[in-house]
Design a protein around this motif. Structure first.
Motif, PDB file in Angstrom:
ATOM      1  N   ASP A 106       0.834  -1.204   0.000  1.00  0.00           N
ATOM      2  CA  ASP A 106       0.000   0.000   0.000  1.00  0.00           C
ATOM      3  C   ASP A 106       0.874   1.261   0.000  1.00  0.00           C
ATOM      4  O   ASP A 106       0.652   2.197  -0.781  1.00  0.00           O
ATOM      5  N   LEU A 107       1.897   1.266   0.867  1.00  0.00           N
ATOM      6  CA  LEU A 107       2.803   2.412   0.924  1.00  0.00           C
ATOM      7  C   LEU A 107       3.570   2.576  -0.387  1.00  0.00           C
ATOM      8  O   LEU A 107       3.781   3.699  -0.870  1.00  0.00           O
ATOM      9  N   MET A 108       3.990   1.459  -0.978  1.00  0.00           N
ATOM     10  CA  MET A 108       4.727   1.497  -2.243  1.00  0.00           C
ATOM     11  C   MET A 108       3.872   2.110  -3.342  1.00  0.00           C
ATOM     12  O   MET A 108       4.345   2.955  -4.128  1.00  0.00           O
ATOM     13  N   CYS A 109       2.612   1.689  -3.434  1.00  0.00           N
ATOM     14  CA  CYS A 109       1.730   2.224  -4.470  1.00  0.00           C
ATOM     15  C   CYS A 109       1.490   3.713  -4.289  1.00  0.00           C
ATOM     16  O   CYS A 109       1.519   4.492  -5.269  1.00  0.00           O
ATOM     17  N   ARG A 110       1.249   4.133  -3.058  1.00  0.00           N
ATOM     18  CA  ARG A 110       1.013   5.557  -2.797  1.00  0.00           C
ATOM     19  C   ARG A 110       2.244   6.391  -3.169  1.00  0.00           C
ATOM     20  O   ARG A 110       2.143   7.454  -3.780  1.00  0.00           O
ATOM     21  N   ARG A 111       3.401   5.880  -2.763  1.00  0.00           N
ATOM     22  CA  ARG A 111       4.642   6.605  -3.053  1.00  0.00           C
ATOM     23  C   ARG A 111       4.879   6.690  -4.555  1.00  0.00           C
ATOM     24  O   ARG A 111       5.284   7.734  -5.097  1.00  0.00           O
ATOM     25  N   ALA A 112       4.639   5.584  -5.259  1.00  0.00           N
ATOM     26  CA  ALA A 112       4.871   5.556  -6.702  1.00  0.00           C
ATOM     27  C   ALA A 112       3.973   6.540  -7.450  1.00  0.00           C
ATOM     28  O   ALA A 112       4.376   7.121  -8.465  1.00  0.00           O
ATOM     29  N   LEU A 113       2.759   6.742  -6.944  1.00  0.00           N
ATOM     30  CA  LEU A 113       1.838   7.671  -7.588  1.00  0.00           C
ATOM     31  C   LEU A 113       2.150   9.120  -7.254  1.00  0.00           C
ATOM     32  O   LEU A 113       1.898  10.034  -8.058  1.00  0.00           O
ATOM     33  N   GLU A 114       2.717   9.357  -6.075  1.00  0.00           N
ATOM     34  CA  GLU A 114       2.947  10.724  -5.603  1.00  0.00           C
ATOM     35  C   GLU A 114       4.311  11.270  -6.001  1.00  0.00           C
ATOM     36  O   GLU A 114       4.492  12.482  -6.124  1.00  0.00           O
ATOM     37  N   ARG A 115       5.286  10.396  -6.190  1.00  0.00           N
ATOM     38  CA  ARG A 115       6.670  10.830  -6.383  1.00  0.00           C
ATOM     39  C   ARG A 115       7.003  10.934  -7.868  1.00  0.00           C
ATOM     40  O   ARG A 115       6.713  10.013  -8.639  1.00  0.00           O
ATOM     41  N   THR A 116       7.634  12.039  -8.248  1.00  0.00           N
ATOM     42  CA  THR A 116       7.998  12.278  -9.646  1.00  0.00           C
ATOM     43  C   THR A 116       9.509  12.239  -9.804  1.00  0.00           C
ATOM     44  O   THR A 116      10.250  12.806  -8.991  1.00  0.00           O
ATOM     45  N   ALA A 117       9.962  11.556 -10.858  1.00  0.00           N
ATOM     46  CA  ALA A 117      11.397  11.521 -11.177  1.00  0.00           C
ATOM     47  C   ALA A 117      11.566  11.362 -12.685  1.00  0.00           C
ATOM     48  O   ALA A 117      10.838  10.587 -13.319  1.00  0.00           O
ATOM     49  N   GLY A 160       8.242  12.159 -14.820  1.00  0.00           N
ATOM     50  CA  GLY A 160       6.953  11.504 -14.620  1.00  0.00           C
ATOM     51  C   GLY A 160       6.901  10.757 -13.289  1.00  0.00           C
ATOM     52  O   GLY A 160       7.919  10.603 -12.606  1.00  0.00           O
ATOM     53  N   PRO A 161       5.718  10.305 -12.894  1.00  0.00           N
ATOM     54  CA  PRO A 161       5.585   9.592 -11.625  1.00  0.00           C
ATOM     55  C   PRO A 161       6.322   8.249 -11.658  1.00  0.00           C
ATOM     56  O   PRO A 161       6.452   7.622 -12.720  1.00  0.00           O
ATOM     57  N   LEU A 162       6.784   7.827 -10.511  1.00  0.00           N
ATOM     58  CA  LEU A 162       7.457   6.530 -10.416  1.00  0.00           C
ATOM     59  C   LEU A 162       6.550   5.399 -10.892  1.00  0.00           C
ATOM     60  O   LEU A 162       7.026   4.385 -11.397  1.00  0.00           O
ATOM     61  N   ALA A 163       5.248   5.587 -10.742  1.00  0.00           N
ATOM     62  CA  ALA A 163       4.292   4.551 -11.135  1.00  0.00           C
ATOM     63  C   ALA A 163       4.320   4.267 -12.631  1.00  0.00           C
ATOM     64  O   ALA A 163       3.842   3.223 -13.081  1.00  0.00           O
ATOM     65  N   ASP A 164       4.892   5.181 -13.418  1.00  0.00           N
ATOM     66  CA  ASP A 164       4.983   4.961 -14.862  1.00  0.00           C
ATOM     67  C   ASP A 164       6.230   4.175 -15.243  1.00  0.00           C
ATOM     68  O   ASP A 164       6.380   3.788 -16.400  1.00  0.00           O
ATOM     69  N   ARG A 165       7.138   3.944 -14.292  1.00  0.00           N
ATOM     70  CA  ARG A 165       8.373   3.231 -14.584  1.00  0.00           C
ATOM     71  C   ARG A 165       8.105   1.724 -14.593  1.00  0.00           C
ATOM     72  O   ARG A 165       7.496   1.180 -13.673  1.00  0.00           O
ATOM     73  N   GLY A 166       8.586   1.064 -15.606  1.00  0.00           N
ATOM     74  CA  GLY A 166       8.327  -0.364 -15.753  1.00  0.00           C
ATOM     75  C   GLY A 166       8.815  -1.184 -14.578  1.00  0.00           C
ATOM     76  O   GLY A 166       8.139  -2.121 -14.131  1.00  0.00           O
ATOM     77  N   VAL A 167       9.974  -0.835 -14.041  1.00  0.00           N
ATOM     78  CA  VAL A 167      10.517  -1.628 -12.941  1.00  0.00           C
ATOM     79  C   VAL A 167       9.635  -1.518 -11.696  1.00  0.00           C
ATOM     80  O   VAL A 167       9.405  -2.508 -10.984  1.00  0.00           O
ATOM     81  N   VAL A 168       9.111  -0.314 -11.441  1.00  0.00           N
ATOM     82  CA  VAL A 168       8.248  -0.125 -10.271  1.00  0.00           C
ATOM     83  C   VAL A 168       6.930  -0.861 -10.467  1.00  0.00           C
ATOM     84  O   VAL A 168       6.402  -1.484  -9.535  1.00  0.00           O
ATOM     85  N   ARG A 169       6.395  -0.819 -11.678  1.00  0.00           N
ATOM     86  CA  ARG A 169       5.158  -1.564 -11.954  1.00  0.00           C
ATOM     87  C   ARG A 169       5.362  -3.064 -11.765  1.00  0.00           C
ATOM     88  O   ARG A 169       4.476  -3.760 -11.274  1.00  0.00           O
ATOM     89  N   GLU A 170       6.537  -3.537 -12.155  1.00  0.00           N
ATOM     90  CA  GLU A 170       6.808  -4.971 -11.955  1.00  0.00           C
ATOM     91  C   GLU A 170       6.894  -5.292 -10.463  1.00  0.00           C
ATOM     92  O   GLU A 170       6.387  -6.325 -10.023  1.00  0.00           O
ATOM     93  N   TRP A 171       7.526  -4.424  -9.667  1.00  0.00           N
ATOM     94  CA  TRP A 171       7.563  -4.645  -8.219  1.00  0.00           C
ATOM     95  C   TRP A 171       6.142  -4.754  -7.657  1.00  0.00           C
ATOM     96  O   TRP A 171       5.853  -5.632  -6.841  1.00  0.00           O
ATOM     97  N   ILE A 172       5.291  -3.853  -8.087  1.00  0.00           N
ATOM     98  CA  ILE A 172       3.916  -3.833  -7.590  1.00  0.00           C
ATOM     99  C   ILE A 172       3.171  -5.095  -8.017  1.00  0.00           C
ATOM    100  O   ILE A 172       2.502  -5.751  -7.214  1.00  0.00           O
ATOM    101  N   ALA A 173       3.295  -5.453  -9.269  1.00  0.00           N
ATOM    102  CA  ALA A 173       2.579  -6.625  -9.782  1.00  0.00           C
ATOM    103  C   ALA A 173       3.057  -7.910  -9.109  1.00  0.00           C
ATOM    104  O   ALA A 173       2.254  -8.745  -8.682  1.00  0.00           O
ATOM    105  N   PHE A 226      10.804   4.179  -1.760  1.00  0.00           N
ATOM    106  CA  PHE A 226      10.869   5.388  -0.932  1.00  0.00           C
ATOM    107  C   PHE A 226      12.251   6.019  -0.946  1.00  0.00           C
ATOM    108  O   PHE A 226      12.413   7.171  -0.539  1.00  0.00           O
ATOM    109  N   GLY A 227      13.269   5.282  -1.377  1.00  0.00           N
ATOM    110  CA  GLY A 227      14.611   5.839  -1.382  1.00  0.00           C
ATOM    111  C   GLY A 227      15.111   6.098   0.023  1.00  0.00           C
ATOM    112  O   GLY A 227      14.938   5.275   0.924  1.00  0.00           O
ATOM    113  N   ALA A 228      15.724   7.255   0.235  1.00  0.00           N
ATOM    114  CA  ALA A 228      16.312   7.583   1.535  1.00  0.00           C
ATOM    115  C   ALA A 228      15.277   7.528   2.661  1.00  0.00           C
ATOM    116  O   ALA A 228      15.577   7.107   3.787  1.00  0.00           O
ATOM    117  N   ALA A 229      14.054   7.955   2.356  1.00  0.00           N
ATOM    118  CA  ALA A 229      13.006   7.946   3.380  1.00  0.00           C
ATOM    119  C   ALA A 229      12.707   6.526   3.853  1.00  0.00           C
ATOM    120  O   ALA A 229      12.277   6.319   4.987  1.00  0.00           O
TER     121      ALA A 229
END
Length: 400
Positions: A275-286, A289-302, A356-359
């Motif tokens: 849940d925290l990962m999904c929220r962070r991926a949608l809120e954080r931009t790098a 674009g949002p982290l949620a658009d990165r293929g590697v993050v989507r694979e982690w979530i899936a 979340f990176g450093a956080a």
């Protein structure tokens, strides 16, 4: 095959969900702050006493206990989703009096204790008037093999005299800890699995000395993980739990359900991390674009969703087997979930930390603490390799 919850579980889940949202999650930071401000960091903070009082009012109390009509009377299958929900919070189990080591200690007192032992120790534990500790692991030997234990329980007239050094004796530093369940060798000449006994030791008995509080990956638990020296500790013979030589069998009776509870709660930790990962991926931009658009993050979530659902099904199957066929019939499945649930939970938490990176490695979120817990629980209550050994042995037995 029916995957729906019983009516009672559904009702309790609704009540528990509101309790978690309205009281437990908001109390997490208050809990930590009160501990940090206390003279004794192992004393139960006031916020937890308030949570426990509220939980009792709501009927969310001793949900784990199935023996002798002492708890809520739930089956393992009914309790599983409730344990998962409280596992989402580091303090959830304590709030409803379903935290280790008390749960396991209460279960074996209910199963093996005399009426006098139950009256003196079990009833106050059920009411959370006292806390307890479990002293099995030793620093000098590989305690995953219980036959290695060197601590001694020697009969002397109407008493037993106890000697030995234990460590990671969870709960021993809590000022409310009044009971230690101690495992040691009572007859070194007996057959290998009849040499050990368990005995009830008052925490303030002369000769019980807490040498230090052991951290877990740098975190000091509120209950404490003590290294404890027992020197000529004398207790009445009536304090023996069960009969002499029953220690190994009692340990198996204690650790089996305990492993189930750990696995149930691990799912909750994994779900919160996802849940925290999904929220962070949608809120954080790098990088535009949002982290949620990165293929590697989507694979982690899936992959996290797939793996969590897999271990949940295995936990539910194991719970059903324990309820319908008994603990022995579920031995392989219980060993499997102890390995799989902790590995999956740790992997999902690790992905969340990375998102979340450093956080993620700070104490601004619950992730760092969960990372330590899910890693340590791959050792506690038997390391993964011991459970893999059990599963392999049972599989090979089918082909011999």
């Amino acid at each position: 095959m029916d995957f729906s919850y019983s009516a009672r579980t559904a009702d309790l889940l609704a009540t528990l969900g509101r309790f978690m949202d309205d009281h437990v999650y908001p109390a997490e930071r208050v809990y930590d702050k009160q501990i940090a401000a206390a003279d004794n960091p192992h004393e139960q903070p006031q916020i937890m006493r308030e949570l426990q009082a509220r939980a009792r009012e709501l009927g969310l109390w001793n949900l784990f206990m199935t023996h002798d009509g002492l708890g809520a009377g739930l089956t393992n299958l009914e309790y599983a989703p409730l344990a998962e929900m409280v596992g989402r919070s580091i303090i959830g189990n304590e709030a409803i009096n379903c935290s280790a080591p008390d749960t396991g200690n209460m279960e074996i007192l209910a199963m093996f204790g005399t009426d006098e032992q139950k009256q003196r120790w079990l009833r106050p534990l059920l009411d959370c008037e006292i806390r307890s500790a479990f002293a099995m692991t030793e620093p000098a030997v590989s305690s995953s093999d219980a036959t290695n234990i060197t601590s001694t329980i020697r009969r002397d007239g109407d008493d037993y005299v106890i000697n030995g050094r234990k460590w990671y004796t969870s709960g021993i530093l809590d000022p409310d800890c009044k009971l230690v369940i101690f495992m040691g060798k009572s007859d070194p000449e007996a057959p290998a699995y009849r040499r050990q006994s368990m005995i009830l030791v008052p925490a303030d008995a002369p000769g019980v000395e807490v040498l230090r509080d052991l951290p877990m990956f740098g975190f000091h638990d509120r209950l404490g993980h003590g290294e404890v020296q027992f020197t000529d500790v004398r207790v009445p013979a009536a304090n023996m739990l069960g009969a002499e030589g029953d220690g190994f069998a009692i340990a198996q009776g204690r650790l089996g359900p305990g492993r189930m509870h750990y696995a149930m709660r691990a799912i909750g930790m994994a779900e919160r991390a996802l849940d925290l990962m999904c929220r962070r991926a949608l809120e954080r931009t790098a990088f535009g674009g949002p982290l949620a658009d990165r293929g590697v993050v989507r694979e982690w979530i899936a992959r996290s969703r797939i793996e969590i659902d897999q271990i949940r099904l295995l936990v539910l199957k194991s719970s059903w087997l324990m309820d319908t066929k008994g603990n022995a019939a579920a031995r392989s499945e219980v060993a499997a979930i102890k390995v799989a649930a902790m590995e999956v939970a740790h992997t999902v938490v690790d992905r969340a930390v990375q998102t979340f990176g450093a956080a993620g490695v700070s104490d601004d979120t619950v992730l760092a603490r969960m990372h330590a817990i899910t890693r340590a629980l791959q050792i506690a209550d038997g390391p993964n390799e011991v459970h893999l050994r059990t599963i392999a042995r049972l599989e090979l037995k089918k082909h011999r």
